[in-house]
Design an enzyme around this catalytic site. Structure first.
Site, mmCIF file in Angstrom:
data_model
loop_
_atom_site.group_PDB
_atom_site.id
_atom_site.type_symbol
_atom_site.label_atom_id
_atom_site.label_comp_id
_atom_site.label_asym_id
_atom_site.label_seq_id
_atom_site.Cartn_x
_atom_site.Cartn_y
_atom_site.Cartn_z
ATOM 1 N N CYS A 144 -57.197 -0.079 -60.323
ATOM 2 C CA CYS A 144 -56.885 1.301 -59.643
ATOM 3 C C CYS A 144 -55.296 1.322 -59.451
ATOM 4 O O CYS A 144 -54.812 0.267 -58.843
ATOM 5 C CB CYS A 144 -57.667 1.377 -58.229
ATOM 6 S SG CYS A 144 -57.301 2.894 -57.523
ATOM 7 N N CYS A 185 -53.542 0.364 -52.094
ATOM 8 C CA CYS A 185 -54.213 -0.161 -50.722
ATOM 9 C C CYS A 185 -54.089 -1.684 -50.555
ATOM 10 O O CYS A 185 -54.529 -2.472 -50.999
ATOM 11 C CB CYS A 185 -55.497 0.290 -50.485
ATOM 12 S SG CYS A 185 -55.629 2.258 -51.362
ATOM 13 N N CYS A 190 -57.376 -3.800 -50.605
ATOM 14 C CA CYS A 190 -58.495 -3.627 -51.573
ATOM 15 C C CYS A 190 -58.230 -4.383 -52.764
ATOM 16 O O CYS A 190 -57.207 -4.530 -53.553
ATOM 17 C CB CYS A 190 -58.041 -2.140 -51.999
ATOM 18 S SG CYS A 190 -59.630 -1.695 -53.206
ATOM 19 N N CYS A 200 -74.941 4.900 -52.892
ATOM 20 C CA CYS A 200 -73.419 5.143 -52.506
ATOM 21 C C CYS A 200 -72.707 4.445 -53.925
ATOM 22 O O CYS A 200 -72.607 3.268 -53.753
ATOM 23 C CB CYS A 200 -72.924 4.721 -51.346
ATOM 24 S SG CYS A 200 -73.716 5.126 -49.994
ATOM 25 N N CYS A 215 -74.401 9.395 -52.541
ATOM 26 C CA CYS A 215 -73.053 9.616 -51.787
ATOM 27 C C CYS A 215 -72.081 9.031 -53.100
ATOM 28 O O CYS A 215 -72.437 8.385 -53.829
ATOM 29 C CB CYS A 215 -73.212 8.468 -50.700
ATOM 30 S SG CYS A 215 -71.419 8.355 -49.884
ATOM 31 N N CYS A 239 -68.449 11.645 -45.198
ATOM 32 C CA CYS A 239 -68.728 10.218 -44.918
ATOM 33 C C CYS A 239 -67.078 9.906 -44.585
ATOM 34 O O CYS A 239 -66.147 9.825 -45.675
ATOM 35 C CB CYS A 239 -69.446 9.544 -45.783
ATOM 36 S SG CYS A 239 -69.478 7.621 -45.308
ATOM 37 N N ARG A 298 -71.709 3.733 -39.037
ATOM 38 C CA ARG A 298 -72.282 2.822 -39.752
ATOM 39 C C ARG A 298 -71.612 1.211 -39.812
ATOM 40 O O ARG A 298 -70.366 1.276 -40.090
ATOM 41 C CB ARG A 298 -72.356 3.179 -41.438
ATOM 42 C CG ARG A 298 -72.627 2.178 -42.332
ATOM 43 C CD ARG A 298 -72.913 2.576 -43.719
ATOM 44 N NE ARG A 298 -73.502 3.999 -43.455
ATOM 45 C CZ ARG A 298 -73.052 5.124 -44.048
ATOM 46 N NH1 ARG A 298 -71.868 5.014 -44.390
ATOM 47 N NH2 ARG A 298 -73.836 5.945 -43.899
#
Ligand code: SAM
Ligand code: DTB
Ligand code: SF4
Length: 340
Positions: free
Chosen positions: A69, A73, A76, A113, A144, A204, A278
């Site tokens: 990616c 972040c 991550c 998801c 999702c 979400c 959640r």
């Protein structure tokens, strides 16, 4: 106490089970400061106005495109900028997704998801993901996806395909965000959330606790969610999973006290009375007792299945055992309800 028009007063704060989008930082900070018993009582009281207190919604995750990616972040493992030893792969073939979704369904998940490590998906990726969404919905589960930034047109296409939820986290306060991510802004995040909401897809949106943020950042993070034009339907609260190779891997002194995590759950429940809150990443570090307290504080959904996207989650059968010990019932898909 019954009826949702009632209010309770705690520490000078009026708490009601009616959703509001006008929360101030001061009021949210006061909720965080309540004695724990008062906070948990208020959260459980609010929770009972809208939900079965013994029901838990279970969602299973699958990483449909892993790693490389371009974003940075700091938490991550999938960023191309960090050496995390991840096994990367491009967008999975539909058959593999179908198999994983079907296994999740057999284990009792009601939502599937799919996460892809994109900054923003290309339209040709969206075409393939639409086929995956249809497959999940055809299996009788809610769908999702989390694909990074979306244009309004992409959000509309996903809505038309029958997508139920789009996950896009604000992660932390606006102020702290720039310390964690430099390749996009908080405003970018809010724009995609708006595109998703306008397309009529359920939102979400949550974040991460334990990245070195202050209590005030946690206050502002939850206040951001609770003052969006509509509360997110689903609010994942992650505890940071420290993955070797990421910049945040070594800052163990930033771990939050377990009661602070619990307070974050309880405040989320009070601020967003009708949202699913959640328990997300980080559960492998939680004792059974801690998880039980989180459910009491208003968490009513979990990621269920042995893996999150790339890191470990508690084994599904361990969760089932815990639900049983606590008298919690995993929510069942509508077509699994016994007619007996
Ligand atoms: N690329 C997309 C995006 O950023 O929206 C989707 C995938 S991303 C992995 C989804 C969410 O997972 C992030 O927003 C973050 O909140 C959470 N996450 C990622 N790594 C994590 C970690 N190490 N610990 C806890 N949560 C994490
Ligand atoms: C969310 O808030 N947490 C999930 C889901 N949304 C996509 C992802 C957690 C990822 C944890 C790190 C990993 O397994 O890669
Ligand atoms: Fe990419 Fe999402 Fe990971 Fe950020 S959180 S590096 S955008 S996959």
């Amino acid at each position: 106490m019954s009826g949702i028009n009632q209010q309770i007063e705690l520490g000078g704060i009026m708490v009601s089970a009616e959703p509001r989008t006008d929360w101030t930082s001061e009021a949210v900070a006061k909720l965080f400061e309540l004695p724990l018993n008062d906070l948990l009582f208020a959260a459980q009281w609010v929770h009972r106005q809208h939900f079965d207190p013994n029901a838990v919604q279970v969602s299973t995750l699958l990483s449909i495109k892993t790693g490389r990616c371009p974003e940075d972040c700091a938490y991550c493992p999938q960023s191309v900028r960090f050496e995390t030893g991840l096994e990367v792969h491009d967008l999975m073939p539909l058959e593999e997704v179908q198999q994983a979704a079907s296994n999740a369904r057999a284990q009792g998940a009601t939502r599937f998801c799919m996460g892809a490590a994109y900054r923003r998906p290309k339209d040709k990726d969206v075409d393939k993901i639409i086929a995956m969404i249809k497959t999940v919905n055809d299996l009788g589960m809610e769908s999702c996806v989390t694909l990074g930034m979306l244009t309004p047109a992409q959000a509309d296409r996903l809505a038309e395909a029958g997508l139920d939820f789009y996950n896009h986290n604000v992660d932390t306060s606006e102020k702290y965000y720039a310390e964690i991510i430099s390749t996009r802004t908080y405003a970018d995040r809010l724009e995609t959330l708006e595109n998703v909401r306008n397309a009529g897809i359920k939102v979400c949106c949550g974040g991460i606790v334990g990245m070195g943020e202050t209590r005030q950042d946690r206050v502002e993070f939850l206040r951001t969610l609770a003052t969006l034009p509509a509360h997110p339907d689903s609010v994942p609260i992650n505890q940071l999973v420290r993955v070797a190779g990421t910049p945040l891997a070594v800052a163990e002194s930033d771990d939050v006290d377990t009661f602070e995590f619990l307070r974050t759950i309880a405040v989320a429940r009070i601020l967003m009375p009708q949202s699913q809150v959640r328990l997300s990443a980080g559960r492998t570090e939680f004792s059974d007792e801690m998880q039980a307290l989180c459910y009491f504080a208003g968490a009513n959904s979990v990621f269920y299945g042995d893996k999150l996207l790339t890191t470990d989650n508690p084994e599904a059968n361990e969760d089932l055992k815990l639900f049983d010990r606590l008298g919690l019932e995993p929510e069942v898909a509508p077509d699994q309800v016994s007619s007996a």
